[in-house]
Design a protein around this motif. Sequence first.
Motif, mmCIF file in Angstrom:
data_model
loop_
_atom_site.group_PDB
_atom_site.id
_atom_site.type_symbol
_atom_site.label_atom_id
_atom_site.label_comp_id
_atom_site.label_asym_id
_atom_site.label_seq_id
_atom_site.Cartn_x
_atom_site.Cartn_y
_atom_site.Cartn_z
ATOM 1 N N MET A 1 67.177 -12.387 -20.211
ATOM 2 C CA MET A 1 67.039 -11.472 -21.467
ATOM 3 C C MET A 1 67.930 -10.254 -21.217
ATOM 4 N N GLY A 2 68.506 -9.711 -22.131
ATOM 5 C CA GLY A 2 69.278 -8.453 -21.609
ATOM 6 C C GLY A 2 68.338 -7.047 -21.937
ATOM 7 N N LYS A 3 68.703 -6.149 -20.938
ATOM 8 C CA LYS A 3 68.008 -5.036 -21.235
ATOM 9 C C LYS A 3 67.647 -4.446 -22.451
ATOM 10 N N LYS A 4 68.976 -4.292 -23.143
ATOM 11 C CA LYS A 4 68.681 -3.757 -24.687
ATOM 12 C C LYS A 4 67.705 -4.594 -25.478
ATOM 13 N N LEU A 5 68.081 -5.962 -25.555
ATOM 14 C CA LEU A 5 67.074 -6.892 -26.239
ATOM 15 C C LEU A 5 65.671 -6.718 -25.926
ATOM 16 N N PHE A 6 65.627 -6.428 -24.549
ATOM 17 C CA PHE A 6 64.165 -6.349 -23.975
ATOM 18 C C PHE A 6 63.474 -4.910 -24.658
ATOM 19 N N SER A 7 64.290 -3.865 -24.518
ATOM 20 C CA SER A 7 63.826 -2.546 -24.982
ATOM 21 C C SER A 7 63.631 -2.682 -26.541
ATOM 22 N N LEU A 8 64.401 -3.267 -27.207
ATOM 23 C CA LEU A 8 64.308 -3.502 -28.821
ATOM 24 C C LEU A 8 62.886 -4.154 -28.962
ATOM 25 N N LEU A 9 62.784 -5.277 -28.225
ATOM 26 C CA LEU A 9 61.338 -6.000 -28.637
ATOM 27 C C LEU A 9 60.138 -5.179 -28.400
ATOM 28 N N VAL A 10 60.093 -4.454 -27.011
ATOM 29 C CA VAL A 10 59.078 -3.567 -26.856
ATOM 30 C C VAL A 10 58.900 -2.819 -28.099
ATOM 31 N N VAL A 11 60.011 -1.928 -28.374
ATOM 32 C CA VAL A 11 59.908 -0.943 -29.373
ATOM 33 C C VAL A 11 59.330 -1.514 -30.732
ATOM 34 N N LEU A 12 59.694 -2.728 -31.161
ATOM 35 C CA LEU A 12 59.289 -3.421 -32.355
ATOM 36 C C LEU A 12 57.732 -3.610 -32.315
ATOM 37 N N MET A 13 57.378 -4.408 -31.055
ATOM 38 C CA MET A 13 56.002 -4.799 -30.841
ATOM 39 C C MET A 13 55.118 -3.441 -31.015
ATOM 40 N N SER A 14 55.555 -2.223 -30.211
ATOM 41 C CA SER A 14 54.782 -1.147 -30.106
ATOM 42 C C SER A 14 54.546 -0.685 -31.397
ATOM 43 N N LEU A 15 55.768 -0.617 -32.258
ATOM 44 C CA LEU A 15 55.558 -0.081 -33.828
ATOM 45 C C LEU A 15 54.566 -0.948 -34.473
ATOM 46 N N TYR B 1 48.587 -6.940 -25.666
ATOM 47 C CA TYR B 1 50.061 -6.480 -25.716
ATOM 48 C C TYR B 1 50.257 -5.743 -24.442
ATOM 49 N N SER B 2 49.392 -5.181 -23.971
ATOM 50 C CA SER B 2 49.775 -4.395 -22.737
ATOM 51 C C SER B 2 49.908 -5.242 -21.687
ATOM 52 N N SER B 3 48.997 -6.361 -21.615
ATOM 53 C CA SER B 3 49.087 -7.191 -20.627
ATOM 54 C C SER B 3 50.596 -8.186 -20.573
ATOM 55 N N ALA B 4 50.830 -8.458 -21.943
ATOM 56 C CA ALA B 4 52.352 -9.272 -22.112
ATOM 57 C C ALA B 4 53.405 -8.138 -21.616
ATOM 58 N N ILE B 5 53.430 -6.935 -22.044
ATOM 59 C CA ILE B 5 54.433 -6.088 -21.781
ATOM 60 C C ILE B 5 54.486 -5.932 -20.100
ATOM 61 N N TYR B 6 53.497 -5.745 -19.551
ATOM 62 C CA TYR B 6 53.258 -5.576 -18.128
ATOM 63 C C TYR B 6 53.858 -6.830 -17.388
ATOM 64 N N GLN B 7 53.348 -8.016 -18.028
ATOM 65 C CA GLN B 7 54.035 -9.116 -17.370
ATOM 66 C C GLN B 7 55.329 -9.304 -17.314
ATOM 67 N N LEU B 8 55.977 -8.942 -18.747
ATOM 68 C CA LEU B 8 57.353 -8.990 -18.756
ATOM 69 C C LEU B 8 58.222 -8.104 -17.888
ATOM 70 N N ILE B 9 57.761 -7.024 -17.760
ATOM 71 C CA ILE B 9 58.176 -5.978 -16.836
ATOM 72 C C ILE B 9 58.009 -6.501 -15.329
ATOM 73 N N LYS B 10 56.726 -6.931 -15.119
ATOM 74 C CA LYS B 10 56.684 -7.614 -13.687
ATOM 75 C C LYS B 10 57.727 -8.726 -13.576
ATOM 76 N N GLN B 11 57.898 -9.727 -14.363
ATOM 77 C CA GLN B 11 58.686 -10.801 -14.267
ATOM 78 C C GLN B 11 60.150 -10.300 -14.205
ATOM 79 N N ARG B 12 60.438 -9.235 -14.926
ATOM 80 C CA ARG B 12 61.813 -8.698 -14.783
ATOM 81 C C ARG B 12 62.165 -8.164 -13.396
ATOM 82 N N GLN B 13 60.919 -7.316 -12.780
ATOM 83 C CA GLN B 13 61.402 -6.648 -11.589
ATOM 84 C C GLN B 13 61.404 -7.936 -10.546
ATOM 85 N N ILE B 14 60.356 -8.812 -10.691
ATOM 86 C CA ILE B 14 60.500 -10.031 -9.777
ATOM 87 C C ILE B 14 61.903 -10.845 -9.634
#
Length: 524
Positions: free
Chosen positions: A1-15, A282-295
Amino acid sequence: MGKKLFSLLVVLMSLSLIGIIFVQSFFINNTYKNEEKQFISDVKRSLISVSKAIEDKELLSYNKLYREAIENGRTPDTSEIKQLLIFESYNEETNQAIQFRNAISEESFKVPSLFIDIGTDSINISRITNFSETKIFERSTIDGQLSMNPVQTFSDYSTMDDVGRRIFKDNYKKVYRNYPVYKRITNEEVSELLESEFSISGIETAFEYAIYDKDLSTKIRSENFEKDAESTIGIPVFRDNENKSKFALYVDFPERRKYLLSSLLGMIILSIVFTSIIIIAYSSAIYQLIKQRQISQIKTDFINNMTHEFKTPIATINLALDSIKNPKIIGDQEKVMRYLKMIKEENKRMHAQVENVLRISKLEKNELNISKERLELHELVEDAITHVELLVEDRKGFVKLHLEADKSSVLANETHFTNVIVNILDNAIKYSDDAPKIDVYTENVGNNILLKISDQGNGMSKQVQKKVFEKFYREHTGNVHNVKGHGLGLSYVKRIVDDHQGHISVESEKGKGSVFIIKLPLIS
């Protein structure tokens, strides 16, 4: 998943989450306002009933005096015709005239005020009577003059009709209008009427009340009543013949907000619970997504580093083998032995890298059995220094010992804990651009021993300090391979220290070096 797409998904989910919370809050707020409007409506309807009940009670008191006066045969002071209707007709066939009269008469009586306390010796009451009469006359001529002779008379004294009742009520209101309010009603009666009406309307909360004469409080009030323009609800009482009154009954509900919220409590709790679950998920999902990207990024770096680490020895081995196969070299025993030694050293180096990775994997799966025995930490430190001594000397550096702990007996595994100290010392050497300068301290703190390994190297930022013990983590310095390693050394160190019931931490400042602190429990 690209960085821009990931950021867009996070923004949409947060909104979306913020929108859900806003809609829930808006719905609860609207429901509360509707409950408040319904509450005010119920209170006003109850107060109207109480006002009518108070007036009816006063009317009954007046009516009681009225009946007493009539039953006792009192003679009225005056008699007055209030309303008179006369209707006449003539029937030529029967030669009869019909006359109909309807009247309402009012008779006044003066009676003692024994039945109610109104502050006077006597009061005037009025009897209102409906009088209806029908007469039939027969026309005759006597001596040339017309005569009307009554043939029949019908009369009826019935109960009062609507007009009579109105006049009766007008009279009683005139009688009572100038009496003090506390002589017309009592606190107990007002309280009982309010409780009864509120109970019928389903209003089950504490209330305070008072009757005001214009803007002045009267004796008819509860102890804790306080008039509040926003929360107090009032209605006129003791209205006059023009439906006006200078008296008003006010009620206030001290726990009104709490009472209204109690009706919404279940909905509010469920809303909070479900919204909290959504936020946590939601927070857990975002955390896991960020963690997976870092890993994913860390593993990519790890693979690159491992490839680089293996590429050099493999290339060295290939060159050594090619050299040995050279007819000019193969006959030279000394050169052959030197190349074979190089192959063995590079092979040993690759084997050590693989073992390090496997050791970490076994630690994570709890498959690595670490036997422990009583050891002297000072001896482990001195032994570890011998492993890096040549590297330090080669770079014109030093390792100074400050072993000041009186007690150093710990329960540890000799091999693994020696590796822990070696790894920390190796990092101090690798991350020192100049000659490595390392100081090793020990001291006793309570029932523990502290081992501090201090260097004057590059140091690290606060952000790096938080992640330095994570697996595969390596600080980026622009060139990934400017320092050899694959991010497993300090992760291994932490796992071993934790297995020894110890604690490891780091204190560092960029450009000023680092201090690694290991705390271990002593054994007697």
